[in-house]
Design an enzyme around this catalytic site. Structure first.
Site, PDB file in Angstrom:
ATOM      1  N   HIS A   1      -2.876   7.250   2.459  1.00 34.47           N
ATOM      2  CA  HIS A   1      -3.369   5.964   1.963  1.00 34.47           C
ATOM      3  C   HIS A   1      -4.793   5.737   2.490  1.00 34.47           C
ATOM      4  O   HIS A   1      -5.081   5.997   3.660  1.00 34.47           O
ATOM      5  CB  HIS A   1      -2.435   4.849   2.436  1.00 34.47           C
ATOM      6  CG  HIS A   1      -2.963   3.483   2.161  1.00 34.47           C
ATOM      7  ND1 HIS A   1      -3.469   3.130   0.941  1.00 34.47           N
ATOM      8  CD2 HIS A   1      -3.097   2.390   2.969  1.00 34.47           C
ATOM      9  CE1 HIS A   1      -3.882   1.878   0.997  1.00 34.47           C
ATOM     10  NE2 HIS A   1      -3.670   1.409   2.212  1.00 34.47           N
TER      11      HIS A   1
ATOM     12  N   ASN B   1     -10.040   0.037   0.257  1.00 32.37           N
ATOM     13  CA  ASN B   1      -8.579   0.082   0.205  1.00 32.37           C
ATOM     14  C   ASN B   1      -8.109  -0.533  -1.119  1.00 32.37           C
ATOM     15  O   ASN B   1      -8.227  -1.743  -1.299  1.00 32.37           O
ATOM     16  CB  ASN B   1      -8.026  -0.697   1.404  1.00 32.37           C
ATOM     17  CG  ASN B   1      -6.509  -0.677   1.469  1.00 32.37           C
ATOM     18  OD1 ASN B   1      -5.842  -0.286   0.506  1.00 32.37           O
ATOM     19  ND2 ASN B   1      -5.969  -1.114   2.580  1.00 32.37           N
TER      20      ASN B   1
ATOM     21  N   CYS C   1       0.813  -1.229   0.000  1.00 33.81           N
ATOM     22  CA  CYS C   1       0.000   0.000   0.000  1.00 33.81           C
ATOM     23  C   CYS C   1       0.846   1.279   0.000  1.00 33.81           C
ATOM     24  O   CYS C   1       0.317   2.368  -0.213  1.00 33.81           O
ATOM     25  CB  CYS C   1      -0.961  -0.001   1.179  1.00 33.81           C
ATOM     26  SG  CYS C   1      -2.055  -1.424   1.204  1.00 33.81           S
TER      27      CYS C   1
HETATM   28  O1  UT7 Z   1      -3.117  -0.856   4.102  1.00 30.45           O
HETATM   29  C1  UT7 Z   1      -3.295  -1.292   5.424  1.00 30.45           C
HETATM   30  C2  UT7 Z   1      -4.412  -2.290   5.379  1.00 30.45           C
HETATM   31  N1  UT7 Z   1      -4.973  -2.628   6.619  1.00 30.45           N
HETATM   32  C3  UT7 Z   1      -5.870  -1.903   7.292  1.00 30.45           C
HETATM   33  O2  UT7 Z   1      -6.203  -0.814   7.006  1.00 30.45           O
HETATM   34  C4  UT7 Z   1      -6.521  -2.545   8.466  1.00 30.45           C
HETATM   35  C5  UT7 Z   1      -6.289  -1.844   9.743  1.00 30.45           C
HETATM   36  N2  UT7 Z   1      -7.169  -2.414  10.731  1.00 30.45           N
HETATM   37  C6  UT7 Z   1      -8.495  -2.126  10.781  1.00 30.45           C
HETATM   38  O3  UT7 Z   1      -8.998  -1.357   9.991  1.00 30.45           O
HETATM   39  C7  UT7 Z   1      -9.317  -2.732  11.869  1.00 30.45           C
HETATM   40  O4  UT7 Z   1      -8.481  -3.432  12.757  1.00 30.45           O
HETATM   41  C8  UT7 Z   1     -10.426  -3.674  11.322  1.00 30.45           C
HETATM   42  C9  UT7 Z   1     -11.464  -2.860  10.590  1.00 30.45           C
HETATM   43  C10 UT7 Z   1      -9.813  -4.718  10.409  1.00 30.45           C
HETATM   44  C11 UT7 Z   1     -11.091  -4.390  12.500  1.00 30.45           C
HETATM   45  O5  UT7 Z   1     -11.707  -3.456  13.359  1.00 30.45           O
HETATM   46  P1  UT7 Z   1     -11.791  -3.735  14.945  1.00 30.45           P
HETATM   47  O6  UT7 Z   1     -12.677  -2.692  15.489  1.00 30.45           O
HETATM   48  O7  UT7 Z   1     -10.365  -3.800  15.423  1.00 30.45           O
HETATM   49  O8  UT7 Z   1     -12.508  -5.138  15.023  1.00 30.45           O
HETATM   50  P2  UT7 Z   1     -11.931  -6.543  15.544  1.00 30.45           P
HETATM   51  O9  UT7 Z   1     -10.962  -7.111  14.573  1.00 30.45           O
HETATM   52  O10 UT7 Z   1     -11.483  -6.353  16.955  1.00 30.45           O
HETATM   53  O11 UT7 Z   1     -13.244  -7.426  15.531  1.00 30.45           O
HETATM   54  C12 UT7 Z   1     -14.320  -7.152  16.377  1.00 30.45           C
HETATM   55  C13 UT7 Z   1     -15.425  -8.154  16.110  1.00 30.45           C
HETATM   56  C14 UT7 Z   1     -14.997  -9.607  16.137  1.00 30.45           C
HETATM   57  O12 UT7 Z   1     -16.021 -10.327  16.775  1.00 30.45           O
HETATM   58  P3  UT7 Z   1     -15.863 -10.834  18.305  1.00 30.45           P
HETATM   59  O13 UT7 Z   1     -14.701 -11.770  18.258  1.00 30.45           O
HETATM   60  O14 UT7 Z   1     -15.611  -9.584  19.095  1.00 30.45           O
HETATM   61  O15 UT7 Z   1     -17.166 -11.467  18.578  1.00 30.45           O
HETATM   62  C15 UT7 Z   1     -14.959 -10.007  14.679  1.00 30.45           C
HETATM   63  O16 UT7 Z   1     -15.263 -11.375  14.479  1.00 30.45           O
HETATM   64  O17 UT7 Z   1     -15.983  -7.935  14.796  1.00 30.45           O
HETATM   65  C16 UT7 Z   1     -16.073  -9.187  14.104  1.00 30.45           C
HETATM   66  N3  UT7 Z   1     -15.916  -8.940  12.674  1.00 30.45           N
HETATM   67  C17 UT7 Z   1     -16.937  -8.657  11.869  1.00 30.45           C
HETATM   68  N4  UT7 Z   1     -18.267  -8.557  12.085  1.00 30.45           N
HETATM   69  C18 UT7 Z   1     -19.050  -8.256  11.051  1.00 30.45           C
HETATM   70  C19 UT7 Z   1     -14.755  -8.906  11.952  1.00 30.45           C
HETATM   71  N5  UT7 Z   1     -15.044  -8.623  10.668  1.00 30.45           N
HETATM   72  C20 UT7 Z   1     -16.381  -8.467  10.590  1.00 30.45           C
HETATM   73  C21 UT7 Z   1     -17.258  -8.145   9.544  1.00 30.45           C
HETATM   74  N6  UT7 Z   1     -18.569  -8.045   9.812  1.00 30.45           N
HETATM   75  N7  UT7 Z   1     -16.825  -7.929   8.277  1.00 30.45           N
END
Ligand code: UT7
Length: 320
Positions: A247, A277, A114
């Site tokens: 980005h 992204n 990225c």
């Molecule tokens: O170029 C760099 C590329 N990378 C990025 O930009 C990613 C950077 N990271 C992020 O943007 C965030 O960490 C995410 C958006 C990926 C995740 O956000 P978060 O608020 O940190 O969520 P999490 O990973 O802590 O997940 C929270 C919950 C989980 O459920 P439990 O275990 O708490 O019950 C996940 O299973 O959200 C669940 N979850 C979803 N639910 C509905 C994860 N993905 C999804 C989804 N829809 N698509």
């Protein structure tokens, strides 16, 4: 003689097919509410089966070349950033060169995920400073939809396909003021596609995997740091930034970066809601939009920032 790179034309391309969060709700356990509140994304574009990364790059490049008022024959060098090449080799840059109907001048790919476009722009600027080239084409083009695990809702909802391009012209006035590139390979495993081709087979898992939370924190930290580095190198203040084009990974990362720099969101170009992204394509896609709608004007300071797998990050400060 000191030479600068002046951006004289921008172009971009998004594939026709749009995949909304609502569409995703129908095929996996997710919701528009979850995706939008965590990331700011509402939709992404998806390349058609018969489109390759070089096809996306071609449309974006033609638009940038037309905006620059030159012809493909005027391009002395092609630098193309991608992590999703048409094939293992030749480079997408070589395919693009042929599709533009030109030959002879050098063409190569840059792989910094990225951060790729910012890396490509910085490399092109070094070539420009040598005085050897009149015009350089820098492109970011990706089809990330093909390296996503569509069974992993934590990653597949975040990415989209697209391409963006700029034409640089040799100039005796700025132009690109400075570029600042970094990498820390110790963090290779927090964002990777751990597959390779060996003995005629794919070994490993050639699908994107990510430690989302770690990437999030790292991105906010380094985007703030490298912006400060670029400003200090040019004896400029945060208030001198007219436009920040970071980005486009996640709206919350973009907002946190703007907050660190004390910038109002109306000085930040954000396209993540509509594009998601697009990796190396995200910065030139956003730049093209802000140039074409008249937000970016002559004399302004524009700070471009990339961050991504590697881990890699960097900034390019431009006086428009
Ligand atoms: O170029 C760099 C590329 N990378 C990025 O930009 C990613 C950077 N990271 C992020 O943007 C965030 O960490 C995410 C958006 C990926 C995740 O956000 P978060 O608020 O940190 O969520 P999490 O990973 O802590 O997940 C929270 C919950 C989980 O459920 P439990 O275990 O708490 O019950 C996940 O299973 O959200 C669940 N979850 C979803 N639910 C509905 C994860 N993905 C999804 C989804 N829809 N698509």
């Amino acid at each position: 003689m000191t030479y600068y790179s002046k951006i004289i034309g921008t172009g971009s391309y998004l594939p026709e097919k749009v995949l909304t969060n609502r569409d995703l709700e129908a095929i996996m356990d997710t919701s528009d509410e979850w995706i939008f509140s965590r990331t700011g994304i509402r939709q992404r574009h998806i390349a058609a089966d018969n489109e390759n990364t070089s096809d996306l790059a071609l449309v974006a490049s033609r638009r940038a070349i037309e905006a620059a008022g030159i012809t493909p024959q005027d391009i002395g060098l092609i630098v193309l950033a991608t992590s999703t090449p048409d094939m293992v080799f030749p480079s997408v840059a070589c395919f693009l060169q042929a599709k533009l109907g030109i030959k002879g001048s050098p063409a190569f790919d840059v792989q910094a995920v990225c951060s790729g476009f910012v890396y490509g722009l910085a490399i092109a600027d070094q070539f420009m400073k040598s005085g050897q080239y009149e015009h350089i084409l820098v492109v970011g083009a990706e089809i990330f939809s093909r390296i996503l695990d569509w069974n992993d809702r934590g990653t597949c909802v975040l990415f989209g396909d697209g391409a963006g391009a700029v034409v640089l012209k040799k100039s005796t006035a700025p132009g690109i003021l400075s570029s600042h590139l970094h990498a820390d390979g110790n963090y290779a495993n927090i964002l990777s596609v751990p597959g390779s081709v060996s003995g005629g087979k794919v070994s490993g898992q050639p699908l994107l995997q990510m430690e989302g939370g770690t990437v999030f924190k790292f991105a906010v930290k380094v985007l703030g740091e490298v912006a400060e580095e670029a400003l200090a190198a040019n004896q400029l203040q945060k208030s001198d930034i007219d436009w920040l084009i970071p980005h486009q990974a996640n709206m919350r990362i973009i907002q946190a970066t703007a907050r660190k720099l004390g910038l109002d969101m109306d000085k930040v170009v954000a396209t993540v809601e509509r594009h998601a992204n697009t990796s190396a394509a995200s910065v030139p896609l956003a730049l093209d939009e802000a140039v074409r709608d008249g937000r970016i004007r002559a004399g302004q300071h524009v700070l471009l920032e990339g961050v991504g797998g590697g881990f890699t990050w960097g900034a390019v400060l431009v006086k428009w």
